[in-house]
Design an enzyme around this catalytic site. Structure first.
Site, PDB file in Angstrom:
ATOM      1  CD  GLU A 153      -2.974  -1.356   2.116  1.00 32.20           C
ATOM      2  OE1 GLU A 153      -2.854  -0.659   3.142  1.00 32.20           O
ATOM      3  OE2 GLU A 153      -3.745  -2.323   2.043  1.00 32.20           O
ATOM      4  CG  ASP A 176      -2.836   4.220   5.150  1.00 29.46           C
ATOM      5  OD1 ASP A 176      -3.928   4.666   5.562  1.00 29.46           O
ATOM      6  OD2 ASP A 176      -2.758   3.286   4.326  1.00 29.46           O
TER       7      ASP A 176
HETATM    8  P1  ADP Z   1      -9.340   2.029   4.996  1.00 27.52           P
HETATM    9  O1  ADP Z   1      -8.008   2.186   4.364  1.00 27.52           O
HETATM   10  O2  ADP Z   1      -9.251   1.495   6.390  1.00 27.52           O
HETATM   11  O3  ADP Z   1     -10.294   1.282   4.146  1.00 27.52           O
HETATM   12  P2  ADP Z   1     -10.142   4.822   4.439  1.00 27.52           P
HETATM   13  O4  ADP Z   1      -8.883   5.323   3.892  1.00 27.52           O
HETATM   14  O5  ADP Z   1     -11.283   4.708   3.516  1.00 27.52           O
HETATM   15  O6  ADP Z   1      -9.948   3.482   5.255  1.00 27.52           O
HETATM   16  O7  ADP Z   1     -10.538   5.771   5.669  1.00 27.52           O
HETATM   17  C1  ADP Z   1     -11.721   5.617   6.347  1.00 27.52           C
HETATM   18  C2  ADP Z   1     -11.747   6.561   7.529  1.00 27.52           C
HETATM   19  O8  ADP Z   1     -11.591   7.892   7.072  1.00 27.52           O
HETATM   20  C3  ADP Z   1     -13.046   6.522   8.307  1.00 27.52           C
HETATM   21  O9  ADP Z   1     -12.750   6.539   9.693  1.00 27.52           O
HETATM   22  C4  ADP Z   1     -13.725   7.821   7.897  1.00 27.52           C
HETATM   23  O10 ADP Z   1     -14.564   8.327   8.934  1.00 27.52           O
HETATM   24  C5  ADP Z   1     -12.550   8.718   7.715  1.00 27.52           C
HETATM   25  N1  ADP Z   1     -12.858   9.865   6.855  1.00 27.52           N
HETATM   26  C6  ADP Z   1     -13.225   9.860   5.550  1.00 27.52           C
HETATM   27  N2  ADP Z   1     -13.443  11.111   5.116  1.00 27.52           N
HETATM   28  C7  ADP Z   1     -13.214  11.922   6.172  1.00 27.52           C
HETATM   29  C8  ADP Z   1     -13.261  13.338   6.366  1.00 27.52           C
HETATM   30  N3  ADP Z   1     -13.617  14.159   5.377  1.00 27.52           N
HETATM   31  N4  ADP Z   1     -12.937  13.834   7.596  1.00 27.52           N
HETATM   32  C9  ADP Z   1     -12.591  13.004   8.593  1.00 27.52           C
HETATM   33  N5  ADP Z   1     -12.509  11.672   8.476  1.00 27.52           N
HETATM   34  C10 ADP Z   1     -12.824  11.134   7.277  1.00 27.52           C
HETATM   35 MG    MG Z   2      -6.396   2.060   3.185  1.00 26.12          MG
END
Ligand code: ADP
Ligand code: MG
Length: 554
Positions: A153, A176
């Site tokens: 990643e 990340d």
């Molecule tokens: P993963 O890699 O674990 O699949 P993501 O990169 O999609 O996760 O991140 C998901 C997290 O990011 C969640 O906790 C979500 O609430 C948070 N998140 C997404 N957009 C925002 C934002 N605009 N502000 C704050 N937190 C956010």
């Molecule tokens: Mg991720």
């Protein structure tokens, strides 16, 4: 066509190269992020993936699986058997659940591009072990993909941010913070490929923890907390159900969770053996890094502003897609990852190769250096443009030549800037500028990038084979150039200071000069360097005396 897939804990995304550009695909509801959630019917084989599955969590929580990535490749604690997920009266392997998510992405992708796509690059966390990687690969295969590559990643993110442009040995930290996991990785670009120097993190730390803290502090459901958290990323305050929530409050509540990432970052840097100052970039990945609080934290911890030029939650998928494009071979004409197969430079004094654009530099690129005249009142300078990895100019390929005219001046005083610009089509533009007259001389060289693979192989082989001799020759040549400059200067100084230098000193200087000449004859580099150093020390008072004399005379 090869798909690029980020199979995330919270969200998954898929992309594909379209006319040379990475494009992420939206699902039927228009979202590029698909929740990594699957709902299973209680009494049939029916299942649903993504946003509708997340919706069903409210009414039928026991029939929805989320965060299955955490269980990939895990063993059951009670036996050696693989761990299984019990849901909707079924018992499934985590990879079987992941396969359903991948199948959904595959279907969305095929719908969007109107054809079958059965090859994929899938990303995995840098810390995933063999069992976790194998499980991910099997999930891809069960979804009907040939898994061309499992890409780490942070590497994918680095590709998305275009960090390969930073050049050989660039070091970057990838921070990340996703929904449920935190990863920090330090990468170094070596031979055009990112290598993970260290990785650290916490598989139980992410945006979910922020939601939980907020929910407790504010006495509201976590789903509301998450919504408010997102809202407060762009606004200072937000209203929900007649209640006002402030970003300042959120930051106070969330600070301790964010602080938990600090020790991991420091450990990762320590493992990589680097100080923050040695990093060339820090990039943000994961939805939670959109929060101003997290950005401020990262900036202060690393002592630099993080690169926020990409959407943090799309960067990994974008990088996977770029990698897919590279594997397809279709990226040759795309500027992002085309690199110079061999170093480009010019010949300098003593027949040395002076590299201006190192091998594996991403194109387009531009680099330059200042050169000076080797001889007093020289009116032109011949610039030989070279390609290759050898230390001596003659062992490299000559791509072209140009004569630069400049204003005559004492040795070492002319200033000619030479700039190499390699454009996206692989054409090298060489520009030489006399910094006094600002006169430019320009040549174009067509063939800088189109070198056959065999020729590149041979050049690299030769440069390895002759690495030691080449290096010896370079060091000797450099010492000889220094001697060529020093010995006449010493002779001139002795003449000017006739009668003022004590006999003993003069004799010692003569002895050293003779010895240096014979060391040069004998090509004994070490001896020559030692003698020049001694000469440097002993003649220092002479230089001072000369200056005083000149000043007194003036
Ligand atoms: P993963 O890699 O674990 O699949 P993501 O990169 O999609 O996760 O991140 C998901 C997290 O990011 C969640 O906790 C979500 O609430 C948070 N998140 C997404 N957009 C925002 C934002 N605009 N502000 C704050 N937190 C956010
Ligand atoms: Mg991720």
């Amino acid at each position: 066509m090869i798909a690029g897939i980020d199979l995330g804990t919270t969200h998954s995304l898929v992309g594909v190269m379209e006319s040379g550009f990475p494009v992420l695909i939206a699902d039927e509801s228009g979202h590029r992020l698909t929740p990594s959630a699957v709902w299973f019917a209680a009494d049939s084989d029916e299942h649903v993936v993504g946003w509708p599955a997340l919706e069903k969590r409210k009414s039928e929580p026991s029939q929805v699986v989320t965060s299955v990535k955490r269980l990939m490749g895990a063993r059951s604690p009670s036996s050696e058997a693989s761990l299984r997920v019990q849901v909707g009266g079924k018992s499934l392997l985590p990879e079987e659940v992941s396969a359903l998510i991948l199948s959904k992405l595959k279907a969305d992708l095929e719908k969007a591009c109107g054809k079958v796509v059965d090859r994929a690059v899938i990303t995995v966390p840098a810390y995933f072990n063999d069992a976790q990687r194998s499980a991910t690969k099997r999930a891809g295969e069960a979804a009907g993909f040939t898994v061309e590559r499992l890409l780490s990643e942070p590497t994918a993110a680095a590709l998305a941010y275009g960090l390969d442009r930073l050049g050989e040995h660039a070091r970057v930290a990838v921070y990340d913070l996703g929904g449920g996991t935190f990863d920090i990785s330090v990468l170094e670009l070596r031979h055009g490929v990112f290598e993970v120097l260290s990785t650290n993190g916490d598989t139980r730390l992410g945006g979910d923890d922020l939601d939980a803290s907020l929910a407790v502090a504010w006495g509201i459901p976590v789903t509301d907390a998450e919504k408010i958290k997102r809202g407060l990323t762009d606004q200072d305050s937000i209203e929900l159900d007649g209640q006002i929530y402030l970003r300042a409050d959120l930051e106070r509540i969330c600070q301790s969770v964010v602080d938990r990432t600090r020790a991991h970052c420091l450990q990762s840097l320590a493992d990589a053996g680097l100080e923050t100052s040695a990093l060339d970039a820090v990039v943000l990945v994961g939805g939670a890094t959109r929060m101003p609080l997290v950005r401020k934290f990262v900036a202060s911890l690393f002592g630099r502003e993080p690169d926020v030029s990409q959407h943090p939650d799309e960067a990994v998928a974008l990088g996977a897609t770029i990698q897919a494009g590279i594997l397809e071979g279709g990226l040759q004409n795309v500027t992002l990852l085309d690199v110079t197969p061999l170093s480009l430079g010019i010949e300098t004094f003593g027949g040395l190769m002076n590299v201006i654009i190192p091998r594996n530099t991403t194109i387009p690129c531009k680099a330059g250096e200042m050169f000076t005249n080797a001889v007093a009142n020289q009116a032109t300078m011949r610039i030989s443009v070279l390609q290759g990895e050898r230390e001596m100019a003659r062992d490299n390929w000559k791509l072209g030549e140009m004569d630069v005219v400049f204003s005559p001046s004492p040795k070492g005083q002319a200033r000619v800037g030479v700039q190499f610009e390699l454009d996206a089509n692989g054409i090298l533009h060489v520009l030489a500028r006399d910094t006094v007259t600002l006169r430019d001389t320009v040549v174009q060289i067509q063939s800088a990038v189109e070198v056959s693979d065999e020729a590149v192989e041979k050049m690299l082989g030769d440069s390895l084979e002759h690495a030691f001799e080449d290096m010896d020759e370079r060091i000797f040549t450099e010492a000889k150039l220094k001697a060529d400059e020093m010995l006449p200067a010493i002779a001139a100084a002795l003449t000017q200071l006739e009668g003022e230098v004590p006999d003993g000193v003069r004799q010692e200087i003569d002895r050293l000069v003779l010895a240096a000449r014979s060391a040069m004859e004998a090509r004994s580099t070490g001896e020559l360097k030692a003698l020049l150093k001694e000469l440097d020390t002993i003649t220092e008072p002479l230089a001072t005396a000369l200056i005083e004399k000149t000043l007194a005379g003036a």
